[in-house]
Design a protein around this motif. Sequence first.
Motif, mmCIF file in Angstrom:
data_model
loop_
_atom_site.group_PDB
_atom_site.id
_atom_site.type_symbol
_atom_site.label_atom_id
_atom_site.label_comp_id
_atom_site.label_asym_id
_atom_site.label_seq_id
_atom_site.Cartn_x
_atom_site.Cartn_y
_atom_site.Cartn_z
ATOM 1 N N GLN A 240 54.823 33.385 66.979
ATOM 2 C CA GLN A 240 55.688 32.237 67.202
ATOM 3 C C GLN A 240 55.368 31.097 66.243
ATOM 4 O O GLN A 240 56.205 30.219 66.017
ATOM 5 N N GLY A 241 54.148 31.090 65.699
ATOM 6 C CA GLY A 241 53.645 29.948 64.946
ATOM 7 C C GLY A 241 54.571 29.389 63.887
ATOM 8 O O GLY A 241 54.859 28.174 63.882
ATOM 9 N N PRO A 242 55.072 30.212 62.949
ATOM 10 C CA PRO A 242 55.939 29.664 61.896
ATOM 11 C C PRO A 242 57.193 28.986 62.443
ATOM 12 O O PRO A 242 57.613 27.943 61.936
ATOM 13 N N LEU A 243 57.781 29.559 63.493
ATOM 14 C CA LEU A 243 59.006 28.991 64.048
ATOM 15 C C LEU A 243 58.716 27.704 64.825
ATOM 16 O O LEU A 243 59.475 26.731 64.741
ATOM 17 N N LEU A 244 57.629 27.684 65.568
ATOM 18 C CA LEU A 244 57.258 26.461 66.287
ATOM 19 C C LEU A 244 56.925 25.339 65.312
ATOM 20 O O LEU A 244 57.233 24.173 65.553
ATOM 21 N N LEU A 245 56.310 25.720 64.193
ATOM 22 C CA LEU A 245 55.998 24.727 63.168
ATOM 23 C C LEU A 245 57.278 24.149 62.574
ATOM 24 O O LEU A 245 57.396 22.936 62.373
ATOM 25 N N ALA A 246 58.242 25.003 62.270
ATOM 26 C CA ALA A 246 59.520 24.537 61.734
ATOM 27 C C ALA A 246 60.215 23.604 62.722
ATOM 28 O O ALA A 246 60.809 22.588 62.336
ATOM 29 N N GLN A 247 60.115 23.940 64.022
ATOM 30 C CA GLN A 247 60.702 23.076 65.054
ATOM 31 C C GLN A 247 60.059 21.703 65.068
ATOM 32 O O GLN A 247 60.734 20.669 65.077
ATOM 33 N N SER A 248 58.734 21.688 65.113
ATOM 34 C CA SER A 248 58.029 20.416 65.287
ATOM 35 C C SER A 248 58.149 19.514 64.061
ATOM 36 O O SER A 248 58.223 18.286 64.190
ATOM 37 N N LEU A 249 58.184 20.115 62.864
ATOM 38 C CA LEU A 249 58.252 19.319 61.636
ATOM 39 C C LEU A 249 59.679 19.107 61.146
ATOM 40 O O LEU A 249 59.910 18.283 60.253
#
Length: 302
Positions: free
Chosen positions: A220-229
């Motif tokens: 999930q990490g890359p997608l959650l990062l894209a969401q948060s940033l």
Amino acid sequence: MSAPAKAPWLGYQERGTRGATRFMKWLALRCGRGVARLALYPVCAYFLLFSPRARHASRQYLELALRRQVRLRDLWRHYFTFAATVLDRVYFLDGQLALFDIEVQGLEVLHRTLAGGRGCLLIGAHLGSFELLRNLAIEDKMPLSAVMYENNADKITDVLRSVNAQIASSIIAPSAVDTVLRIGERLAAGEMVAMLGDRFAGSERSVMCRFFGRDAAFPQGPLLLAQSLRVPVMLFVALYRGGSRYTVLFEPFCDEPSVDRATRAAWVQQHAQRFADRLEQLCRLAPYNWFNFYDFWGKPAN
């Protein structure tokens, strides 16, 4: 969604010695690519004979990607393609791109995305050559950082850093305390940050997707990062096409995702499945390029 799990590939130890890896680097730079590629034959034969878990994983994957019974020559080609791309990393890091016939598709889309000054998150996979992306970024004067877990391949990493010591400054460890902060800083400066989206590591959360008709865990990490940033996301891959030929692809994936808390899980599931679907297509396009030599479809522990 699944709870944090231990990544199965972290338990696979890197084979070979630093001495052998240093010898291959010396052979590559001193004797040339043609001679160095000849040395790959006994190396691949050794690993094909004495790495039963990797051989089983290769067969499992190739049966799905090729849609037929896998023969010994298919396993050999899978191993040799991986070895060839590792060897070519030496030349990429040494700046010898002129040795290769490289086709790049979608670079103009990447340029337009970066022109907005927002930076860009690049998501790839263990498919083809990541090092080629780094060198293309250097040639095109585009700052690039890579979020990479290097501990399971420290022998190769150490030798490659001896070819180009500058790569260390462009690597962000995914498990560091300040990882997200460093990624955010580089994206805010209008730079690119690249991540690989087909392996989860450590305590990272995963999401189950259909991949070649079976359930597999994706991070999930890359997608959650894209969401948060809230930065644009592009897919990238550099496929090895045999001989000295590579094809590099850049494709838009999503533009500045803005998702509320209530729909976050559904958005991650949807986009993780989109990534898995596109990865499956690329694996069928270049089946010997996918280098996950472990049981990728093994269920993560809850």
